[in-house]
Design an enzyme around this catalytic site. Structure first.
Site, PDB file in Angstrom:
ATOM      1  N   LYS A  17      40.740  37.767  13.048  1.00  0.00           N
ATOM      2  CA  LYS A  17      41.409  36.946  14.372  1.00  0.00           C
ATOM      3  C   LYS A  17      42.894  36.553  14.043  1.00  0.00           C
ATOM      4  CE  LYS A  17      42.126  32.839  11.822  1.00  0.00           C
ATOM      5  NZ  LYS A  17      43.361  32.117  11.470  1.00  0.00           N
ATOM      6  N   ASP A 142      36.752  27.865  10.569  1.00  0.00           N
ATOM      7  CA  ASP A 142      37.112  29.041  11.727  1.00  0.00           C
ATOM      8  C   ASP A 142      35.702  29.736  11.825  1.00  0.00           C
ATOM      9  OD1 ASP A 142      39.782  28.601  11.800  1.00  0.00           O
ATOM     10  OD2 ASP A 142      40.316  30.078  10.420  1.00  0.00           O
TER      11      ASP A 142
END
Length: 290
Positions: A17, A142
């Site tokens: 990401k 996350d």
């Protein structure tokens, strides 16, 4: 686990990401920072295979250096599923690591999210995405975004997530030869903690600042140098607290030129940004990749 299950033989992506923006807009009484950020996925992935274990044990086929098997996020994710659901099944997990560790690309969190998501199917646990995100948050801040599976605007400590559509650019990522200590950055006295909150429309209009940038560059000169080199080709940014920096490109040709120019000096990756996680794209295909 049914040996004929369509998910069993596949290798599953755990994508990287990027944080396209990161603002620190306050701090809670418990010390956690209040953030605004935008996540987008990259087609650069770790790959994970799952092998059934009739004994009910959870194990790793290959362990990471200096990480005890019981402390590995993939094992912890599988064990969390078992304890939450009283599942008696076991699994041996094989991870093909491609994402750099300590770079801010979310590799460990993504691996954990892929374990949660795929084993939920393999073991027929039928937990909701919301429940998996809740479990993921206990493993790392996350993890929920990878379970969510779509580019997102996130607030709070990162747990308030809503989908967002952003351009799917080609991207060049540099991993400097250093590991940025996230805790050190968030504890830095000089860190900006009072940025004004913005709206999604402000981000879309071009407000892409990263409040960690100045502190990271001051303390990690290699990150600053990577940003300078990459900015010769396109607008270079820091993802999260780093150490990775990235630049987006409108064409594969321009991205490839930058990659070719930088690859002899830096650890560099060429890939494409996507709004849907490659994991979720593959699950829609029924796990056909083997």
């Amino acid at each position: 686990m049914d040996s004929n299950h369509p998910y069993r033989a596949a290798k599953w992506p755990a994508p990287a990401k990027l944080n396209l923006m990161l603002r620190i807009v306050g701090r809670r009484p418990d010390g956690y920072h209040l953030l605004q950020t935008v996540f987008q996925f990259v087609e650069l992935c770790d790959w994970i295979r799952f092998y059934p274990d009739a004994s009910g044990r959870v194990s790793l086929k290959n362990t990471l250096p200096d990480v005890a098997e019981s402390e590995d996020l993939t094992v912890r994710a599988a064990m969390l599923l078992k304890s939450t659901t009283a599942c008696q099944q076991g699994v041996c997990i094989e991870v093909e690591k491609n994402l750099p560790m300590g770079g801010g690309l979310g590799g460990g969190s993504s691996d954990a999210a892929t374990v949660l998501t795929v084993l939920n199917k393999l073991w027929d646990l039928q937990l909701s995405t919301e429940k998996l995100m809740e479990l993921g948050l206990s493993l790392g801040a996350d993890v929920p975004i990878f379970v969510f599976g779509h580019a997102a605007w996130a607030e709070g400590v990162g747990e308030k997530i809503q989908p967002i559509i952003v351009p799917e650019h080609w991207v060049v990522v540099i991993k400097p030869d250093c590991h940025v200590n996230t805790k050190e950055i968030f504890c830095a006295e000089e860190l900006t903690r009072d940025s004004k909150s913005i709206k999604i429309s402000d981000f879309t209009a071009g407000q892409h600042q990263n409040d960690c940038l100045d502190v990271v560059c001051q303390r990690y000169p290699l990150v600053r140098d990577a940003l300078v080199d990459l900015s010769e080709f396109s607008d270079a940014k820091l993802t999260g607290t780093g150490a990775c920096v990235f630049a987006q490109f409108d064409s594969e040709i321009n991205a490839t030129k930058a990659y070719q120019s930088l690859k002899n000096k830096w650890q560099v990756y060429l890939s494409k940004c996507v709004n849907e996680s490659p994991l979720f794209s593959m699950m829609k295909q029924g796990g056909s990749l083997s």
